[in-house]
Design a protein around this motif. Structure first.
Motif, PDB file in Angstrom:
ATOM      1  N   ALA A   1       0.818  -1.198   0.000  1.00 43.77           N
ATOM      2  CA  ALA A   1       0.000   0.000   0.000  1.00 43.77           C
ATOM      3  C   ALA A   1       0.857   1.256   0.000  1.00 43.77           C
ATOM      4  CB  ALA A   1      -0.929   0.002   1.216  1.00 43.77           C
ATOM      5  N   LYS A   2       2.056   1.163   0.546  1.00 44.74           N
ATOM      6  CA  LYS A   2       2.941   2.318   0.578  1.00 44.74           C
ATOM      7  C   LYS A   2       3.736   2.372  -0.715  1.00 44.74           C
ATOM      8  CE  LYS A   2       3.335   2.378   5.534  1.00 44.74           C
ATOM      9  NZ  LYS A   2       4.217   2.470   6.678  1.00 44.74           N
ATOM     10  N   PRO A   3       3.911   3.563  -1.269  1.00 43.64           N
ATOM     11  CA  PRO A   3       4.660   3.658  -2.529  1.00 43.64           C
ATOM     12  C   PRO A   3       6.139   3.353  -2.321  1.00 43.64           C
ATOM     13  CG  PRO A   3       4.083   5.839  -1.723  1.00 43.64           C
ATOM     14  CD  PRO A   3       3.411   4.856  -0.815  1.00 43.64           C
TER      15      PRO A   3
ATOM     16  N   TYR B   1      11.574  12.088  -0.611  1.00 43.44           N
ATOM     17  CA  TYR B   1      10.569  11.029  -0.818  1.00 43.44           C
ATOM     18  C   TYR B   1       9.331  11.288   0.035  1.00 43.44           C
ATOM     19  CZ  TYR B   1       8.513   6.399   0.101  1.00 43.44           C
ATOM     20  OH  TYR B   1       7.648   5.356   0.294  1.00 43.44           O
ATOM     21  N   ARG B   2       9.531  11.666   1.302  1.00 41.92           N
ATOM     22  CA  ARG B   2       8.395  11.896   2.192  1.00 41.92           C
ATOM     23  C   ARG B   2       7.604  13.144   1.812  1.00 41.92           C
ATOM     24  NH1 ARG B   2       7.442   8.384   6.643  1.00 41.92           N
ATOM     25  NH2 ARG B   2       5.693   9.766   6.995  1.00 41.92           N
TER      26      ARG B   2
ATOM     27  N   HIS C   1       5.538  11.677  -0.915  1.00 45.11           N
ATOM     28  CA  HIS C   1       4.643  10.620  -0.430  1.00 45.11           C
ATOM     29  C   HIS C   1       4.545  10.706   1.094  1.00 45.11           C
ATOM     30  CE1 HIS C   1       5.045   8.871  -4.413  1.00 45.11           C
ATOM     31  NE2 HIS C   1       6.353   8.899  -4.274  1.00 45.11           N
TER      32      HIS C   1
ATOM     33  N   ASP D   1       2.537   9.478   3.154  1.00 42.77           N
ATOM     34  CA  ASP D   1       2.175   8.208   3.789  1.00 42.77           C
ATOM     35  C   ASP D   1       3.180   7.099   3.460  1.00 42.77           C
ATOM     36  OD1 ASP D   1       1.494   8.213   1.118  1.00 42.77           O
ATOM     37  OD2 ASP D   1      -0.185   6.846   1.383  1.00 42.77           O
ATOM     38  N   GLY D   2       4.354   7.481   2.969  1.00 42.84           N
ATOM     39  CA  GLY D   2       5.355   6.504   2.560  1.00 42.84           C
ATOM     40  C   GLY D   2       6.097   5.883   3.727  1.00 42.84           C
ATOM     41  N   TYR D   3       7.158   5.162   3.409  1.00 40.69           N
ATOM     42  CA  TYR D   3       7.947   4.445   4.405  1.00 40.69           C
ATOM     43  C   TYR D   3       8.687   5.407   5.325  1.00 40.69           C
ATOM     44  CZ  TYR D   3       7.224   0.190   1.742  1.00 40.69           C
ATOM     45  OH  TYR D   3       6.663  -0.880   1.113  1.00 40.69           O
TER      46      TYR D   3
ATOM     47  N   GLN E   1      12.929   1.856   7.238  1.00 37.16           N
ATOM     48  CA  GLN E   1      12.501   0.942   6.186  1.00 37.16           C
ATOM     49  C   GLN E   1      12.972   1.432   4.819  1.00 37.16           C
ATOM     50  OE1 GLN E   1      10.961  -1.933   6.951  1.00 37.16           O
ATOM     51  NE2 GLN E   1      11.170  -2.525   4.830  1.00 37.16           N
TER      52      GLN E   1
END
Length: 164
Positions: free
Chosen positions: A78-80, A105-106, A109, A111-113, A117
């Motif tokens: 679910a996470k990109p 990246y965040r 996204h 809601d990303g990692y 991770q």
């Protein structure tokens, strides 16, 4: 991480003992060799679903599972995922770190990692180390020096003679 569900035959046996024979959670647990918490959870789900014994003949295993656990399945991935090729190219640039790339990246996204991770995916891609052993400091001698890696030039001074 959660344990896998028990097989449907055991769930049907738990429901039979609970709904038909009115056995206690402890007795059912011992009879089916299951933890009391698992038996309690299945009995609670059966009551919430409004099940009674005997179960309808047209209720197959898939139907019983959807009644007890719902039809929602966990979404995988679910996470990109970060673009690992982009990370590899960018890390070759001077003054670029995984932390800076993760912040970028965040921003793209939210809601990303998380950072840990995010960093765990890169070493396997780059062929540097396994994910089980993330990037770590290695100490090879007693006299270890840490150098601020973002400095463009490093000036090394000779060690003073006769001093400890």
């Amino acid at each position: 991480m959660s344990r896998p569900r028990i097989i449907m035959r055991q769930i049907r046996e738990v429901l039979r003992l609970s709904l038909s024979e009115r056995r206690s959670i402890r007795e059912i647990s011992q009879a089916c060799s299951l933890p009391k918490s698992t038996v309690s959870d299945y009995v609670k789900r059966a009551k919430q679903a409004g099940l009674c014994w005997p179960l309808p003949d047209d209720l197959d295993d898939d139907g019983l599972e959807s009644l007890l656990f719902g039809t929602s399945t966990p979404t995988v991935g679910a996470k990109p995922m970060p673009d690992l090729g982009y990370l590899h190219r960018e890390l070759k640039r001077p003054h670029m770190t995984l932390m800076l790339l993760w912040v970028e990246y965040r921003e793209a996204h939210p809601d990303g990692y998380g950072y840990t991770q995010f960093c765990a995916y890169y070493p396997g891609f780059a062929g540097m180390a396994s994910s089980a052993q993330p990037l770590r400091n290695t100490y090879t001698s007693i006299c270890t020096s840490f150098v601020f890696a973002l400095q463009p030039h490093l000036h090394v001074l000779p060690y003073p003679q006769g001093q400890n």
